[in-house]
Design a protein around this motif. Sequence first.
Motif, PDB file in Angstrom:
ATOM      1  N   HIS A  63      10.609  -6.972  -0.813  1.00 51.53           N
ATOM      2  CA  HIS A  63      10.364  -6.259   0.451  1.00 51.53           C
ATOM      3  C   HIS A  63      11.331  -6.791   1.519  1.00 51.53           C
ATOM      4  N   GLN A  68       2.402   4.643   7.119  1.00 53.62           N
ATOM      5  CA  GLN A  68       2.599   3.615   8.144  1.00 53.62           C
ATOM      6  C   GLN A  68       2.957   4.241   9.488  1.00 53.62           C
ATOM      7  N   GLY A  77       4.333  -1.538   4.447  1.00 46.00           N
ATOM      8  CA  GLY A  77       3.963  -1.440   3.039  1.00 46.00           C
ATOM      9  C   GLY A  77       4.747  -0.402   2.247  1.00 46.00           C
ATOM     10  N   ALA A  78       5.116   0.712   2.898  1.00 45.76           N
ATOM     11  CA  ALA A  78       5.801   1.796   2.175  1.00 45.76           C
ATOM     12  C   ALA A  78       7.172   1.379   1.660  1.00 45.76           C
ATOM     13  N   GLY A  95       2.149  -3.466   0.602  1.00 46.01           N
ATOM     14  CA  GLY A  95       2.871  -2.591  -0.310  1.00 46.01           C
ATOM     15  C   GLY A  95       2.701  -3.059  -1.746  1.00 46.01           C
ATOM     16  N   TYR A 121       1.194   5.407   0.597  1.00 45.69           N
ATOM     17  CA  TYR A 121       1.421   4.543   1.758  1.00 45.69           C
ATOM     18  C   TYR A 121       1.661   5.381   3.011  1.00 45.69           C
ATOM     19  N   CYS A 169       2.938  -6.091   5.801  1.00 44.03           N
ATOM     20  CA  CYS A 169       3.982  -5.693   4.846  1.00 44.03           C
ATOM     21  C   CYS A 169       3.648  -6.030   3.395  1.00 44.03           C
ATOM     22  N   CYS A 215      -2.777   2.788   1.379  1.00 42.86           N
ATOM     23  CA  CYS A 215      -2.400   1.595   2.129  1.00 42.86           C
ATOM     24  C   CYS A 215      -1.862   2.073   3.468  1.00 42.86           C
TER      25      CYS A 215
END
Length: 404
Positions: free
Chosen positions: A314, A197, A350-351, A172, A195, A169, A135
């Motif tokens: 998140h 980013q 996402g991480a 994730g 992930y 976002c 991702c």
Amino acid sequence: ANAEVEPEAEAPRTTPGANLEEDSVPIGMANPANCIQQDEFTDWYFRVTKSDHLTKLKAKMKKICDKSGIRKRHFHRTEEMIGGHPEIIDRAVPSLGARQGITVDAAHNLTAAAASKAITDWGHQAADITHLVVCTNAGAQEPGADLRLVGLLGLRPTVRRTLLFFHGCSSGVAALRVAKDIAENNRCSRVLVAYAQAELLLFNAPAEAHMDALVAIALFSDGAGAVIVDADPASPVERPVFHMVSASQTTLQGTKHAMVLNLNENGLIDSHLSVEVPTLVRGSIQRCLADSLAPLGLPDVRDSGRNGLFWVVHPGGRAILDSYEAALGLDPGKLEASRHVLSEYGNMSGATIIFVLIEIRHRRQGGADKERNDCQWGVISGLGPGVTMETIVLHAGSRLDENY
Ligand code: CAA
């Protein structure tokens, strides 16, 4: 973790859902060494972008940083890197190439570090990974981040790769959903989710006409995460931490305009983040989550059931977490893991969700807030452009009774 070790014979294909694996802890996270304290960020940012004369904007940025709930953030880029590429702070000059050139290698190497940790602690070999879900928003090229990771980690050339690119976002949680589907449909698979980013894509000089960009620059940061997912843990080496029971995706009505990622020759600097986002979230989150949880027969989030769950949210921004808390009537402290990650790392797109999972696991093991998080059932929730909401319902441990 509170997960029970399941005997291999009983580790069933019949168990619905997939597991987030733990041995010592096959969840990895990593950050670049370059760290900036949030209370020093405004001065840093206006100096680096040569904008100290914009005193009103500087005061606004300071206010946003003060209210961000962030203490520090980590970045791939440094003052010297930006100084060497003046196009990064000049909207009139294309800068995508420079942005990618500075961060892509660093982002992929950082992801490899997080994934290596996950694999080492898992107790198996990199060659035992059967599937890879990556991702990322780092590097718009093909072969891309997925193949790069295969080389960096020494995965087999036959590993089946899936690349989730530019989902924002919510990606994730989406990556975990994809890994769950793969694990449940491929016997003995071991899925590495990783992930990568790159925050530099949205970095720019402050401008009155782009107030939302100022907010993004105050919140986003760099980080990498990785986790291993399977559906049939091999005891005693593999001990699932969380069991992903169901996964769903929905869009919040009337919010298509509110969060928009727009990649062009200047990176992501022309993206849009509406000031209304926290209010929109507050207005619809309860119904969306209730729809996701109802089919499982879990207590309705509209009554006291919401406080009988642990929450892995998140942290898109402090006001987003406030919206979850207010709309769901969560007890104070229920989102403490998300707030802690926001404070110590910022929004790593996402991480970030991996960092919150690690923090929740730590708290459940006896760290801060053990009691508040010591519930059997939990919810992962993430928001992204759409506005899209991804939800995964978790059960602590590996196995559910047939009649859960
Ligand atoms: N656009 C433009 N201005 C904004 C803004 C936005 N999105 N959000 C806040 N502001 C402005 C306010 O209007 C205010 O301006 P004035 O001083 O002129 O009144 C200023 O920022 C400070 O706002 P407040 O004093 O009301 O402070 P606050 O308590 O709202 O805190 C904040 C500010 C930390 C930015 C908070 O509003 C926040 O956390 N917002 C949520 C940010 C958000 O949407 N995050 C999601 C990121 S996207 C994501 O996660 C997914 C993805 O895929 C990209």
